[in-house]
Design a protein around this motif. Sequence first.
Motif, PDB file in Angstrom:
ATOM      1  N   LEU A  65       0.832  -1.207   0.000  1.00  0.00           N
ATOM      2  CA  LEU A  65       0.000   0.000   0.000  1.00  0.00           C
ATOM      3  C   LEU A  65       0.865   1.255   0.000  1.00  0.00           C
ATOM      4  CD1 LEU A  65      -2.835   1.313   0.245  1.00  0.00           C
ATOM      5  CD2 LEU A  65      -2.540   1.163   2.730  1.00  0.00           C
ATOM      6  N   VAL A  66       1.878   1.281   0.839  1.00  0.00           N
ATOM      7  CA  VAL A  66       2.768   2.451   0.902  1.00  0.00           C
ATOM      8  C   VAL A  66       3.524   2.630  -0.411  1.00  0.00           C
ATOM      9  CG1 VAL A  66       4.830   3.388   2.041  1.00  0.00           C
ATOM     10  CG2 VAL A  66       2.977   2.417   3.410  1.00  0.00           C
ATOM     11  N   ILE A  67       4.022   1.536  -0.968  1.00  0.00           N
ATOM     12  CA  ILE A  67       4.733   1.613  -2.255  1.00  0.00           C
ATOM     13  C   ILE A  67       3.786   2.109  -3.351  1.00  0.00           C
ATOM     14  CG2 ILE A  67       5.823   0.223  -4.081  1.00  0.00           C
ATOM     15  CD1 ILE A  67       7.008  -1.512  -1.794  1.00  0.00           C
ATOM     16  N   GLY A  68       2.560   1.611  -3.348  1.00  0.00           N
ATOM     17  CA  GLY A  68       1.579   2.043  -4.341  1.00  0.00           C
ATOM     18  C   GLY A  68       1.237   3.510  -4.217  1.00  0.00           C
ATOM     19  N   LEU A  69       1.037   3.984  -2.987  1.00  0.00           N
ATOM     20  CA  LEU A  69       0.736   5.404  -2.787  1.00  0.00           C
ATOM     21  C   LEU A  69       1.902   6.286  -3.211  1.00  0.00           C
ATOM     22  CD1 LEU A  69      -1.149   5.307   0.632  1.00  0.00           C
ATOM     23  CD2 LEU A  69      -2.093   5.960  -1.599  1.00  0.00           C
ATOM     24  N   TYR A  70       3.124   5.839  -2.907  1.00  0.00           N
ATOM     25  CA  TYR A  70       4.290   6.625  -3.324  1.00  0.00           C
ATOM     26  C   TYR A  70       4.363   6.688  -4.850  1.00  0.00           C
ATOM     27  CZ  TYR A  70       8.990   8.343  -3.999  1.00  0.00           C
ATOM     28  OH  TYR A  70      10.060   9.093  -4.403  1.00  0.00           O
ATOM     29  N   GLY A  71       4.141   5.557  -5.516  1.00  0.00           N
ATOM     30  CA  GLY A  71       4.179   5.540  -6.978  1.00  0.00           C
ATOM     31  C   GLY A  71       3.065   6.361  -7.596  1.00  0.00           C
ATOM     32  N   ALA A  72       1.885   6.331  -6.983  1.00  0.00           N
ATOM     33  CA  ALA A  72       0.732   7.027  -7.541  1.00  0.00           C
ATOM     34  C   ALA A  72       0.842   8.538  -7.387  1.00  0.00           C
ATOM     35  CB  ALA A  72      -0.556   6.525  -6.887  1.00  0.00           C
ATOM     36  N   VAL A  73       1.220   9.021  -6.205  1.00  0.00           N
ATOM     37  CA  VAL A  73       1.250  10.467  -5.987  1.00  0.00           C
ATOM     38  C   VAL A  73       2.499  10.960  -5.271  1.00  0.00           C
ATOM     39  CG1 VAL A  73      -1.256  10.788  -6.002  1.00  0.00           C
ATOM     40  CG2 VAL A  73      -0.107  10.293  -3.862  1.00  0.00           C
ATOM     41  N   GLY A  74       3.070  10.156  -4.406  1.00  0.00           N
ATOM     42  CA  GLY A  74       4.185  10.615  -3.574  1.00  0.00           C
ATOM     43  C   GLY A  74       5.409  11.035  -4.350  1.00  0.00           C
ATOM     44  N   ARG A  75       5.766  10.257  -5.351  1.00  0.00           N
ATOM     45  CA  ARG A  75       6.957  10.560  -6.155  1.00  0.00           C
ATOM     46  C   ARG A  75       6.826  11.922  -6.825  1.00  0.00           C
ATOM     47  NH1 ARG A  75       8.474   8.028 -11.673  1.00  0.00           N
ATOM     48  NH2 ARG A  75      10.705   8.389 -11.741  1.00  0.00           N
ATOM     49  N   SER A  76       5.645  12.201  -7.371  1.00  0.00           N
ATOM     50  CA  SER A  76       5.419  13.478  -8.050  1.00  0.00           C
ATOM     51  C   SER A  76       5.475  14.642  -7.076  1.00  0.00           C
ATOM     52  CB  SER A  76       4.061  13.463  -8.751  1.00  0.00           C
ATOM     53  OG  SER A  76       4.048  12.459  -9.738  1.00  0.00           O
ATOM     54  N   VAL A  77       4.890  14.467  -5.902  1.00  0.00           N
ATOM     55  CA  VAL A  77       4.882  15.536  -4.901  1.00  0.00           C
ATOM     56  C   VAL A  77       6.298  15.813  -4.401  1.00  0.00           C
ATOM     57  CG1 VAL A  77       4.090  16.155  -2.583  1.00  0.00           C
ATOM     58  CG2 VAL A  77       2.486  15.160  -4.231  1.00  0.00           C
ATOM     59  N   VAL A  78       7.062  14.762  -4.142  1.00  0.00           N
ATOM     60  CA  VAL A  78       8.446  14.935  -3.677  1.00  0.00           C
ATOM     61  C   VAL A  78       9.273  15.659  -4.735  1.00  0.00           C
ATOM     62  CG1 VAL A  78      10.580  13.700  -3.101  1.00  0.00           C
ATOM     63  CG2 VAL A  78       8.425  13.018  -2.043  1.00  0.00           C
ATOM     64  N   ARG A  79       9.121  15.273  -6.011  1.00  0.00           N
ATOM     65  CA  ARG A  79       9.858  15.940  -7.093  1.00  0.00           C
ATOM     66  C   ARG A  79       9.456  17.410  -7.192  1.00  0.00           C
ATOM     67  NH1 ARG A  79       9.001  12.705 -11.072  1.00  0.00           N
ATOM     68  NH2 ARG A  79       6.941  13.559 -11.467  1.00  0.00           N
ATOM     69  N   TYR A  80       8.155  17.688  -7.112  1.00  0.00           N
ATOM     70  CA  TYR A  80       7.650  19.056  -7.183  1.00  0.00           C
ATOM     71  C   TYR A  80       8.262  19.918  -6.072  1.00  0.00           C
ATOM     72  CZ  TYR A  80       4.379  22.965  -7.198  1.00  0.00           C
ATOM     73  OH  TYR A  80       3.831  24.221  -7.231  1.00  0.00           O
ATOM     74  N   LEU A  81       8.251  19.410  -4.856  1.00  0.00           N
ATOM     75  CA  LEU A  81       8.813  20.162  -3.728  1.00  0.00           C
ATOM     76  C   LEU A  81      10.326  20.320  -3.856  1.00  0.00           C
ATOM     77  CD1 LEU A  81       6.697  18.647  -0.815  1.00  0.00           C
ATOM     78  CD2 LEU A  81       6.436  20.902  -1.881  1.00  0.00           C
ATOM     79  N   ALA A  82      11.020  19.277  -4.289  1.00  0.00           N
ATOM     80  CA  ALA A  82      12.479  19.350  -4.447  1.00  0.00           C
ATOM     81  C   ALA A  82      12.863  20.353  -5.528  1.00  0.00           C
ATOM     82  CB  ALA A  82      13.047  17.974  -4.765  1.00  0.00           C
ATOM     83  N   LEU A  83      12.077  20.446  -6.608  1.00  0.00           N
ATOM     84  CA  LEU A  83      12.389  21.410  -7.667  1.00  0.00           C
ATOM     85  C   LEU A  83      12.291  22.849  -7.161  1.00  0.00           C
ATOM     86  CD1 LEU A  83      10.789  19.879 -10.883  1.00  0.00           C
ATOM     87  CD2 LEU A  83      13.207  20.362 -10.463  1.00  0.00           C
ATOM     88  N   GLY A  84      11.519  23.075  -6.123  1.00  0.00           N
ATOM     89  CA  GLY A  84      11.438  24.406  -5.530  1.00  0.00           C
ATOM     90  C   GLY A  84      12.738  24.820  -4.853  1.00  0.00           C
ATOM     91  N   ARG A  85      13.587  23.852  -4.566  1.00  0.00           N
ATOM     92  CA  ARG A  85      14.881  24.123  -3.925  1.00  0.00           C
ATOM     93  C   ARG A  85      16.055  23.752  -4.851  1.00  0.00           C
ATOM     94  NH1 ARG A  85      15.544  23.232   2.091  1.00  0.00           N
ATOM     95  NH2 ARG A  85      17.500  22.629   1.188  1.00  0.00           N
ATOM     96  N   THR A  86      15.815  23.725  -6.138  1.00  0.00           N
ATOM     97  CA  THR A  86      16.832  23.304  -7.112  1.00  0.00           C
ATOM     98  C   THR A  86      17.461  24.509  -7.793  1.00  0.00           C
ATOM     99  OG1 THR A  86      15.698  21.215  -7.512  1.00  0.00           O
ATOM    100  CG2 THR A  86      17.203  21.969  -9.228  1.00  0.00           C
ATOM    101  N   THR A  87      18.762  24.433  -7.988  1.00  0.00           N
ATOM    102  CA  THR A  87      19.486  25.446  -8.754  1.00  0.00           C
ATOM    103  C   THR A  87      20.423  24.744  -9.728  1.00  0.00           C
ATOM    104  OG1 THR A  87      21.135  25.593  -6.992  1.00  0.00           O
ATOM    105  CG2 THR A  87      19.381  27.243  -6.977  1.00  0.00           C
ATOM    106  N   TYR A  88      20.700  25.416 -10.840  1.00  0.00           N
ATOM    107  CA  TYR A  88      21.556  24.869 -11.885  1.00  0.00           C
ATOM    108  C   TYR A  88      22.666  25.857 -12.211  1.00  0.00           C
ATOM    109  CZ  TYR A  88      17.314  22.118 -12.798  1.00  0.00           C
ATOM    110  OH  TYR A  88      16.208  21.324 -12.682  1.00  0.00           O
TER     111      TYR A  88
END
Length: 173
Positions: A65-88
Motif C-alpha cells: 500500500l505504501v509503495i503504491g501510494l508513493y508511486g501514484a502520488v508521492g513521487r510526483s509531490v516529492v519531485r515538485y517540492l524538491a524542484l522548488g529548492r533546485t538550482t543549476y
Amino acid sequence: MSAGEIDLSPGERVLWAGEPVQRPLYVAADGVTAPAGLVLTAAALWFLLVKAPSGAAMAAAVVVLVIGLYGAVGRSVVRYLALGRTTYALTDSRIIARSGLFRQKERASELAGLPAPVLKPGPSRTGTISFGGPGTVTLMGIGEPKRVRDLLTKAIDEATARQAPPESGSSAA
C-alpha cells in the motif's frame, strides 16, 4: 545557485546559472509509475479490507500500500517540492545541479563527451534539457530553454575540443 556558491576549479568560469521557473507535477515517466501505483494501492486496499489478513500478510499488504501510494502520488509531490529548492549552473567544463527536499545534494556532469542536449519544450516558454545518457544532469522547467541549450551546445563543443588530442600535422622534411 550563484557563482559564489560553486566550488570552481582553477580557471573555471560560470557561463549560466538558473533555477526551475516551472515545476511540473507530472512528467512522462509518471505515465507508467502513477497507474502502476494506483493498481498496487487498489490491490492492497482490497486485500486489507476484504481478506482482513493478520500477521505477516497484513504487514506485506501495508508495505505494498505504501509503495503504491508513493508511486501514484508521492513521487510526483516529492519531485515538485524538491524542484522548488533546485538550482543549476553551467561552467565552461561542467553542468551542475544542486537539489534536494531536505538536504541539498550536488550532481555534476563533465561537458567533454556529453551528447548533444535535447530540449523538450514546456508551457509558458519553459523547457527541460536532457542529454539522453544515464546519470547526467537534467535541467527541468528552466526559462529561456533555447538560449540555454545553445549555450550548452557551444560549451560542450569547446570542452570536447579542449580534451581532444592535438592533430599531428604532416611534417615538412
